[in-house]
Each structure stands twice: as C-alpha cells, then as structure tokens.
Design a protein around this motif. Sequence first.
Motif, PDB file in Angstrom:
ATOM      1  N   SER A 134       0.834  -1.196   0.000  1.00 29.63           N
ATOM      2  CA  SER A 134       0.000   0.000   0.000  1.00 29.63           C
ATOM      3  C   SER A 134       0.872   1.250   0.000  1.00 29.63           C
ATOM      4  CB  SER A 134      -0.904   0.013   1.238  1.00 29.63           C
ATOM      5  OG  SER A 134      -1.616  -1.190   1.322  1.00 29.63           O
ATOM      6  N   LEU A 135       1.938   1.196   0.800  1.00 26.68           N
ATOM      7  CA  LEU A 135       2.836   2.346   0.873  1.00 26.68           C
ATOM      8  C   LEU A 135       3.464   2.629  -0.477  1.00 26.68           C
ATOM      9  CD1 LEU A 135       4.610   1.638   4.295  1.00 26.68           C
ATOM     10  CD2 LEU A 135       2.821   3.324   3.830  1.00 26.68           C
ATOM     11  N   MET A 136       3.846   1.542  -1.173  1.00 24.49           N
ATOM     12  CA  MET A 136       4.461   1.703  -2.484  1.00 24.49           C
ATOM     13  C   MET A 136       3.454   2.271  -3.484  1.00 24.49           C
ATOM     14  SD  MET A 136       7.574   1.049  -2.336  1.00 24.49           S
ATOM     15  CE  MET A 136       7.675   1.467  -0.634  1.00 24.49           C
ATOM     16  N   LEU A 137       2.210   1.778  -3.353  1.00 23.87           N
ATOM     17  CA  LEU A 137       1.161   2.252  -4.255  1.00 23.87           C
ATOM     18  C   LEU A 137       0.925   3.735  -4.036  1.00 23.87           C
ATOM     19  CD1 LEU A 137      -1.344  -0.752  -4.039  1.00 23.87           C
ATOM     20  CD2 LEU A 137       0.041  -0.070  -6.015  1.00 23.87           C
ATOM     21  N   ALA A 138       1.022   4.154  -2.750  1.00 25.39           N
ATOM     22  CA  ALA A 138       0.771   5.551  -2.426  1.00 25.39           C
ATOM     23  C   ALA A 138       1.958   6.431  -2.807  1.00 25.39           C
ATOM     24  CB  ALA A 138       0.475   5.680  -0.933  1.00 25.39           C
ATOM     25  N   ARG A 139       3.176   5.914  -2.580  1.00 22.15           N
ATOM     26  CA  ARG A 139       4.354   6.770  -2.762  1.00 22.15           C
ATOM     27  C   ARG A 139       5.546   5.924  -3.211  1.00 22.15           C
ATOM     28  NH1 ARG A 139       7.222  10.455   0.835  1.00 22.15           N
ATOM     29  NH2 ARG A 139       7.059   8.849   2.461  1.00 22.15           N
ATOM     30  N   PRO A 140       6.181   6.303  -4.311  1.00 24.74           N
ATOM     31  CA  PRO A 140       7.275   5.463  -4.820  1.00 24.74           C
ATOM     32  C   PRO A 140       8.589   5.707  -4.070  1.00 24.74           C
ATOM     33  CG  PRO A 140       6.936   7.288  -6.304  1.00 24.74           C
ATOM     34  CD  PRO A 140       5.953   7.481  -5.201  1.00 24.74           C
ATOM     35  N   VAL A 141       8.613   5.403  -2.791  1.00 22.56           N
ATOM     36  CA  VAL A 141       9.851   5.596  -2.019  1.00 22.56           C
ATOM     37  C   VAL A 141      10.301   4.230  -1.465  1.00 22.56           C
ATOM     38  CG1 VAL A 141      10.897   6.685  -0.008  1.00 22.56           C
ATOM     39  CG2 VAL A 141       9.216   7.927  -1.377  1.00 22.56           C
ATOM     40  N   ASP A 142      11.544   3.915  -1.756  1.00 22.26           N
ATOM     41  CA  ASP A 142      12.086   2.632  -1.275  1.00 22.26           C
ATOM     42  C   ASP A 142      11.926   2.531   0.245  1.00 22.26           C
ATOM     43  OD1 ASP A 142      12.779   2.322  -3.830  1.00 22.26           O
ATOM     44  OD2 ASP A 142      14.968   2.205  -3.486  1.00 22.26           O
ATOM     45  N   GLU A 201      12.489  -9.212   7.080  1.00 17.46           N
ATOM     46  CA  GLU A 201      12.908  -7.873   6.673  1.00 17.46           C
ATOM     47  C   GLU A 201      12.434  -7.697   5.227  1.00 17.46           C
ATOM     48  OE1 GLU A 201      17.060  -5.457   6.892  1.00 17.46           O
ATOM     49  OE2 GLU A 201      16.975  -7.148   5.535  1.00 17.46           O
ATOM     50  N   ILE A 202      11.666  -6.664   4.985  1.00 15.45           N
ATOM     51  CA  ILE A 202      11.072  -6.488   3.646  1.00 15.45           C
ATOM     52  C   ILE A 202      11.639  -5.232   2.991  1.00 15.45           C
ATOM     53  CG2 ILE A 202       8.950  -6.112   2.335  1.00 15.45           C
ATOM     54  CD1 ILE A 202       7.481  -7.691   4.477  1.00 15.45           C
ATOM     55  N   PHE A 203      12.232  -5.491   1.820  1.00 13.34           N
ATOM     56  CA  PHE A 203      12.647  -4.343   0.997  1.00 13.34           C
ATOM     57  C   PHE A 203      11.598  -4.169  -0.106  1.00 13.34           C
ATOM     58  CE2 PHE A 203      14.707  -2.878  -2.916  1.00 13.34           C
ATOM     59  CZ  PHE A 203      15.130  -1.626  -2.492  1.00 13.34           C
ATOM     60  N   SER A 204      11.049  -2.974  -0.167  1.00 15.07           N
ATOM     61  CA  SER A 204      10.016  -2.758  -1.198  1.00 15.07           C
ATOM     62  C   SER A 204      10.382  -1.564  -2.084  1.00 15.07           C
ATOM     63  CB  SER A 204       8.654  -2.552  -0.540  1.00 15.07           C
ATOM     64  OG  SER A 204       8.776  -1.829   0.659  1.00 15.07           O
ATOM     65  N   ARG A 205      10.023  -1.731  -3.362  1.00 17.82           N
ATOM     66  CA  ARG A 205      10.370  -0.675  -4.332  1.00 17.82           C
ATOM     67  C   ARG A 205       9.316  -0.645  -5.442  1.00 17.82           C
ATOM     68  NH1 ARG A 205      16.331  -0.521  -6.792  1.00 17.82           N
ATOM     69  NH2 ARG A 205      16.644   0.731  -4.936  1.00 17.82           N
ATOM     70  N   ARG A 206       9.062   0.530  -5.839  1.00 15.68           N
ATOM     71  CA  ARG A 206       8.129   0.709  -6.977  1.00 15.68           C
ATOM     72  C   ARG A 206       8.948   1.194  -8.161  1.00 15.68           C
ATOM     73  NH1 ARG A 206       3.090   4.942  -6.626  1.00 15.68           N
ATOM     74  NH2 ARG A 206       3.091   5.608  -8.814  1.00 15.68           N
ATOM     75  N   PHE A 207       8.683   0.585  -9.316  1.00 17.10           N
ATOM     76  CA  PHE A 207       9.513   0.942 -10.480  1.00 17.10           C
ATOM     77  C   PHE A 207       8.742   0.687 -11.787  1.00 17.10           C
ATOM     78  CE2 PHE A 207      10.497  -3.419 -11.698  1.00 17.10           C
ATOM     79  CZ  PHE A 207      10.186  -4.095 -10.527  1.00 17.10           C
ATOM     80  N   SER A 208       9.314   1.210 -12.873  1.00 16.73           N
ATOM     81  CA  SER A 208       8.684   1.021 -14.188  1.00 16.73           C
ATOM     82  C   SER A 208       9.258  -0.211 -14.837  1.00 16.73           C
ATOM     83  CB  SER A 208       8.954   2.219 -15.093  1.00 16.73           C
ATOM     84  OG  SER A 208       8.476   3.389 -14.485  1.00 16.73           O
ATOM     85  N   VAL A 209       8.356  -1.133 -15.272  1.00 18.04           N
ATOM     86  CA  VAL A 209       8.836  -2.317 -15.976  1.00 18.04           C
ATOM     87  C   VAL A 209       8.817  -2.108 -17.495  1.00 18.04           C
ATOM     88  CG1 VAL A 209       8.523  -4.260 -14.421  1.00 18.04           C
ATOM     89  CG2 VAL A 209       6.536  -3.257 -15.496  1.00 18.04           C
TER      90      VAL A 209
END
Lengths: 580, 117
Positions: free
Chosen positions: A86-94, A111-119
């Motif tokens: 949800s956080l990634m969906l809201a804001r593209p911050v690692d 430990e979760i690393f999450s990232r939003r990016f363009s495929v």
Amino acid sequence: MHTTLSDSGDKLRGLQQTLGKMDVVLGQIDEAIVWTDMQGRVQWCNQPFDQLVGQRHIQNLGTPLIELLPLMEDGHQLPDQEHPVSLMLARPVDQRKIYHYQGDSQQTIVEIFSRRFSVSKTEESIVLVIRDITDQVAADKQLKETVARLETKGCKLAETSTHLRYLIDNSPAIIYSAVPTGDFKITFVSENLRNVLEYEPHEMLGDMNFWIEHIHPDDRLALVQRLPKLLSSGGQLTHNYRFRHRKGHYLWMHDTLRMVYDSAGQPQELLGSLLDITERKEMEETLQRERDEQRLLIQELSEARDQLLQNDKMAAIGQLAAGVAHEINNPIGYINSNLGTLKHYVEDLLELTELYQVSESSLDKKHPELTGHIQNIKDRIDLEYIKEDLPNLVRESQEGAERVRRIVQDLKEFSHVDEAEWQWADLHKGLDSTLNIVHNELKYKAEIQKAYGELPRVECIASQLNQVFMNLLVNAAHAIEKQGVISLRTGCDGDNVWIAIEDTGTGIPADKLTRIFEPFYTSKPVGVGTGLGLSLSYSIIKKHHGRIDVTSEVGRGSCFTIHLPVKHPGKTTQSEASNL
Amino acid sequence: MKTMNELKEIDDVAVVFASQSGTITYANRAFNQLFGWAEGEIISHPLDVIIPKLLQDAHNLGFARFLSTEQPTLLGQPLSLTARKKDETGFKIELTLFAEKKADQWIFGSTIQPIAE
C-alpha cells in the motif's frame, strides 16, 4: 536485413530458454521475491515466496499481496494502508523495514525491501524482497545475551580476581611461585612479604639468589639437598628453616613447596607458601626444654625413690648395727679392761711362782713329803707349759677383744655417718688411709701400684668417699683369683677430678656390666658380698654430683673410674647425706 | 494422465491444445461455447488470448521454465484460475494441464470447467 520465420522461431526459443533459466535461478536465492501490478495483485513470485506463504505457486498468481502476506508490527496486525504494498502504491519511495509475519504454523521475523519501479514505458510494478531473519534475530539476541552475560561474568571475574588477590595478600602465609628449574627464580610473591619479613616483593622477584641467601646458613644445605628430588619427581615438600628478616634477626618459616604441571604433564611452576612459625617454634623449644627437665626430674624422682628404699634398708641395718654395737660395747669394754688387769695379775703370779721354785730346794730338806706333793702337781699341770702359754693366752685374748672393739667402733661409725660433714678433703689421704684399712685383705692377693697425679682439695664428705674407695678396693681384690695388680691412678681435668681403680682380675661379662650397680646384685659366693657395696658407692658418688664409669674385659680385669666435681655444685643437706 | 487422443474424444468438457510455441492448435465445441469463440476462429492464436493480462507474464515464465527444464510442476492436477473470454471478461475456471512429446515437439492440452461464483 531480413529475418526469416525460422530465424524468429529460433530466437523465440532462445528467449524462452533464457526466461526459463531466469525463473529457475530466481527460485534458488534465499530471499522471497514477489512482484505485483499497480493494483497490488501478484504477477509473479519465486519459489521461496511460495514456501513462505505456504500456497501453491499458481494460487498466488493474481491474488492481492495484502491477503497473501498479512504482517504484524509491535504485536498488532498491520493496517492495510500501512502494508508495504500500500505504501508503495501511495508513494514510490524505497523502504526497508522489519515485520512479523504470521504464517500458518509459526511466526517469522521478516525484513522487507520494497520498491516501486517502471517495468516498461507504460507499466509500473512493485517488487518486494522478503528475507526471513528469524534465525538471525535469534542469533543476534543470543549474541547480545551472551555478550551481556560475558560482561557480567567478566565483572564478576574481575571482582573475584580482586578478591582472590586480596585474600592472597592478606593470608597469613607468604604465597610465591618460582620457575620449575633449579635456579629458583621467583615469579610471584604476595604482598604480605612486606608485613612478615619487611621486604618489598620486587626485591625478591628481581634477585635470583635472594631467597637462598636469606636462609640461615645452618638450614641452607639441608633444604638445597632436598630440592632436586622435588624438581625431578614432583610431589610436595615441606621444610622448616630460618629466614632473615630485614632487621637482621631470623624468623622460623614453614615452607610448603609443590610442583604444578601443565595439561601435557610438563612442570609448569613451583608453588610455595611460607608461614611464620617462630612463635610455635619457640613454644616447642620451651615445651621441649620443660619436657627434658621433667624427664630429668622424673628420673631423679625414680632414683630418689629407689634410694629411699635402699636408704630404708641401710637405715635398718644401721640401727641394728648401732644396737648391736651399743650392746657389745659395754661388755667388751670391761672385758678389755679386765684383760689388762688380768695380764698384770698373771705377770705378778708368774713372778711369784718363780720365787717359789727357787725356794723349793730348801723346802725339800725340811719337808720332803711336801716337795714330793708339789712335784706331783707340777707334773700334772705341766707348770712349765702354763708359764710359757699363759702370757700368750692373755695377749691373744687382748688382741681378740681389741678386734671386737674395733669392729664395734666401725659399726658405730657406720651407723653414725650423720656426723659426716661437707669438707675440703685431700683425696690422696683418703685413698691411702683406706688402703691401710683394707691392707690385710689386699696384701696376699695384689701388688698395689700408685700413680697419683696433682689433685686439688675436693669438697666432699670424705668418710663416704673412703667407703667408696674401700668397696672398690675390696672388690678389686675379690676379682683377683691368685695374684695380681691393683693400680690407683688419679688426675685432674678442669673443674673435675678422677680416681681410677684398676685390677687384673677376672673381669665382668658385658651382660652383667649393666647390673653391677643394682642393689643386692652380687657375683660373689653366698656370704662373701652383700650386693650393696657398688650400689651404695654409686649413690654416694651421685650425691657428690659425680659418676662412676666402668670398663671391663673378661680375663683381663676391670677399671672403675670415679669422676667428681672439685666444688660441690649444690650441697645436699645434712639429713640427705646422713641417709647414705 | 490423459493422452492427447483421449482428450480429443472429450466433447462435454472444454478442451484446448497448444503447440510448443504457445499457439492454439485445437479447441472443441464446448471450449468455443465457454469462451465465446466461433468454430475454428481461435486456431493459430497465441494462448495469451485466453489468459488475463495480469497472468500473462507469469504464464510466459512458467511456460519457458517447463520447456527449459522439462520438469513439470503443474501437470495433471486441477488448478483454479481466472480465464479470459473473447469479450475480455474474466471468469473462474478449473483447469487441468496435460503434456505429451511427439517427434521432439511438446504438445499441451487442457480440460477447462467453469466454477460457479
């Protein structure tokens, strides 16, 4: 450039191969990887993710990630809007964050690393890399606990070490260690070296010979001789020796030395403890001295008791003798006196008889019958013999009476030794007079050889010493069977004098030698000796603080040597002397 | 595990075949009726046409993986999935996959049944 259909088919197959491999490879890493579209639905996930959520791969595909991966934070269910997706969906911050994940059977820490990016140019995706750090957290926790525990232990250890050091330094013993070789280099010594011996520990540590050199010279050798055994065969050694105090005096130390070995059995070091036992030692010495004194006292008491018994006997004999002497003394007195008178009477009568004999011839003419009668009587009584024998009889009677008188006198003297007094006497005179008294007993047996040295006057009870001389001389004569030599030698040795009486008699067997001073012990035939002579002599010499030594060889003779102090060290009282 | 020949005899359940390159090679009447395609219309289309957009990447990867490793992970077991009709609407189905290698070429077949929602 043209690509044929077959080319593009090959290309496609190649790409498929690569894709297939990628999928396999992504399944081989530890981290769970999940990739969602912009609705948060799973587009792809790797094998570890399938395992993490416990669902079949195909079931995960298309499912909203929030449903697959419910997370917890601080013990509470994480609200959907705070889920990493949800956080990634809201804001593209690692983001990299730790959560708890409640699986079907157990809770894990992730430990979760999450990232939003363009495929692609038009598409965005969200990828989550999830690492199970349960074991790592547990390990970290354990490590922290261990570190904390170790720190506590370290503190305690330090405390214990300080306490131990305190104990060692305040122990009454000086604790030390040394190298396990013969050179005895001291490697440690406790602080109370200062209190006990007043040396600084560094003095002992610095100097290899310090220890040996401070041991009393008389004790050094014995200790040094014992050390090699400890060094070679180990074990423990305890040794008492004197150690020099800084102020110069010596303290008695009780040293306990022990060899310590390492785990390989090699000598590691010598451990020792020195305990000041000076007081104990002094006490022991006092005790020993007192014990010696007591032993001496007991011995003296025992001797005194024996002597008392002996004295009782002697006193009884003395009283008897005194009684007998007293009873005989009066009759023998008037017998003696009468014998003197009788002698005169006999002389007078014999003189008269001579005259009568001269007048016999004239009487014969007037009264021949009377002379005949006289002649008869004269013949019968053998007048001539009487005249000759009568004086002899009287003389012999007088001699006998005189001997009886002398014996009575001796008995009286024997029973009146209480009249004896301590005096400074010339022992040579005593010896000579005693020789005269026993001359009759000696003259047929022995030749007397005198070798007198220079003797000072000796403080003694002379009559008693004479008695000793007499006993020894008579014994010497008795020991000689036919003819021999009795030699008298005297001499002076500092504050002591000695008198030796030696005979060439039969000698005394070694087994009898120890018994000859016992009362009533005698080797002489019944009636010859009482068995009291030597015992009495021994007591007399003892009371004079002297001693009698005897050497003897069977067949060669014996030698009795009397040793006496010139000055009596502590006079016995008159009554004591009288008991002898 | 059913053979392709056995699958071809089924007419009351939707059956579809695809080649190794992912091209549809056969669909029976029941399939066409379920997915809204005319007779023979779907032949030569890629499989993508019946897979929702969301699952196409996963499908491509899984397909490639099988061809690369030849290790089946999904074959012979019923799978609940979302499928796409010709009109692009998605619907829940139960699908069972079968594969068969003929002359070095894989042939894939599956039976598909709709799941009542």
